[in-house]
Design a protein around this motif. Structure first.
Motif, mmCIF file in Angstrom:
data_model
loop_
_atom_site.group_PDB
_atom_site.id
_atom_site.type_symbol
_atom_site.label_atom_id
_atom_site.label_comp_id
_atom_site.label_asym_id
_atom_site.label_seq_id
_atom_site.Cartn_x
_atom_site.Cartn_y
_atom_site.Cartn_z
ATOM 1 N N UNK A 27 8.227 -3.629 6.352
ATOM 2 C CA UNK A 27 7.593 -2.318 5.506
ATOM 3 C C UNK A 27 6.938 -2.809 4.310
ATOM 4 N N UNK A 28 7.402 -3.709 3.653
ATOM 5 C CA UNK A 28 7.070 -4.375 2.234
ATOM 6 C C UNK A 28 5.837 -4.783 2.498
ATOM 7 N N UNK A 29 5.448 -5.674 3.442
ATOM 8 C CA UNK A 29 4.216 -6.431 3.569
ATOM 9 C C UNK A 29 2.996 -5.267 3.882
ATOM 10 N N UNK A 30 3.315 -4.480 4.944
ATOM 11 C CA UNK A 30 2.437 -3.530 5.075
ATOM 12 C C UNK A 30 2.069 -2.618 4.002
ATOM 13 N N UNK A 79 2.568 -3.462 0.858
ATOM 14 C CA UNK A 79 1.848 -4.201 -0.225
ATOM 15 C C UNK A 79 0.120 -4.256 0.084
ATOM 16 N N UNK A 80 -0.015 -4.569 1.218
ATOM 17 C CA UNK A 80 -1.530 -4.626 1.908
ATOM 18 C C UNK A 80 -2.226 -3.383 1.545
ATOM 19 N N UNK A 81 -1.493 -2.126 2.119
ATOM 20 C CA UNK A 81 -2.049 -0.909 1.906
ATOM 21 C C UNK A 81 -2.525 -0.535 0.422
ATOM 22 N N UNK A 82 -1.479 -0.975 -0.496
ATOM 23 C CA UNK A 82 -1.556 -0.356 -1.890
ATOM 24 C C UNK A 82 -2.710 -1.176 -2.643
ATOM 25 N N UNK A 83 -2.569 -2.609 -2.353
ATOM 26 C CA UNK A 83 -3.625 -3.607 -2.970
ATOM 27 C C UNK A 83 -5.150 -3.165 -2.519
ATOM 28 N N UNK A 84 -5.076 -2.903 -0.994
ATOM 29 C CA UNK A 84 -6.240 -2.948 -0.113
ATOM 30 C C UNK A 84 -6.944 -1.455 -0.665
ATOM 31 N N UNK A 85 -6.139 -0.631 -1.031
ATOM 32 C CA UNK A 85 -6.698 0.767 -1.325
ATOM 33 C C UNK A 85 -7.175 0.656 -2.845
ATOM 34 N N UNK A 86 -6.404 -0.248 -3.840
ATOM 35 C CA UNK A 86 -7.065 -0.293 -4.940
ATOM 36 C C UNK A 86 -8.203 -1.107 -5.049
ATOM 37 N N UNK A 118 -6.829 0.521 5.689
ATOM 38 C CA UNK A 118 -6.182 1.072 6.914
ATOM 39 C C UNK A 118 -6.650 0.000 7.980
ATOM 40 N N UNK A 119 -8.008 -0.070 7.891
ATOM 41 C CA UNK A 119 -8.776 -1.129 9.147
ATOM 42 C C UNK A 119 -8.077 -2.478 8.816
ATOM 43 N N UNK A 120 -7.646 -2.838 7.667
ATOM 44 C CA UNK A 120 -7.268 -4.260 7.454
ATOM 45 C C UNK A 120 -5.706 -4.115 8.246
ATOM 46 N N UNK A 121 -4.901 -3.052 7.987
ATOM 47 C CA UNK A 121 -3.655 -3.140 8.353
ATOM 48 C C UNK A 121 -3.972 -2.969 9.969
ATOM 49 N N UNK A 122 -4.779 -2.203 10.594
ATOM 50 C CA UNK A 122 -4.861 -1.930 11.843
ATOM 51 C C UNK A 122 -5.348 -3.258 12.703
#
Length: 150
Positions: free
Chosen positions: A50-53, A55-62, A70-74
């Motif tokens: 959950x932490x990696x996902x 962090x990617x969501x928060x930093x990517x959104x910023x 969301x695309x990066x995570x998908x």
């Protein structure tokens, strides 16, 4: 290739690798099939939590926007073979112990737990020094990883 079976990539590898096409991080993402499965040169399970996902969501959104994050995570979910580490009693016990001992910074603890409890063979990060101090697994920078495994 060596006996590399499980690989844990720090958030900075995903973020830099997506943004900077000529970066070592980008080379790693290509080699694990992140951008296109047919480019997969390294057959490993990628350790996630959950932490990696998050962090990617928060930093990517910023850095980008919520849709691009969301695309990066998908792409992680759809293109990578992964091993997911759940938060359980062992996670909570180790977390409490590491926090009490103060041996690594708070912001690195859950990344360390992801790698450790995911039975990581190699952890890749530009900021791996603090985790390396307590890790019982290999810790490499992106350039060191490329030199050894690509």
């Amino acid at each position: 290739m060596s006996n590399l079976q499980r690989l844990c990539l720090d958030t900075n590898v995903y973020i830099i690798g997506i943004q900077e096409v000529d970066s070592p991080e980008n080379q790693i993402l290509k080699a694990i099939g992140y951008f296109d499965k047919k480019d997969n040169k390294i057959k490993v399970e990628i350790i996630l939590s959950h932490e990696i996902i998050d962090q990617i969501r928060r930093v990517g959104k910023y850095l980008w926007n919520k849709d691009q994050a969301g695309f990066a995570i998908s792409l992680i979910w759809s293109r990578l073979d992964f091993y997911y580490v759940n938060v359980d009693n062992q996670w909570r016990e180790l977390l409490a112990k590491i926090v009490a001992e103060g041996i690594i910074p708070t912001e690195d603890i859950e990344m360390y737990l992801t790698a450790k409890l995911g039975l990581c063979d190699c952890f890749v990060s530009s900021n791996q020094g603090l985790i390396k101090a307590i890790a019982d697994f290999e810790c490499l920078t992106p350039l060191e990883f490329i030199a050894k495994y690509l």
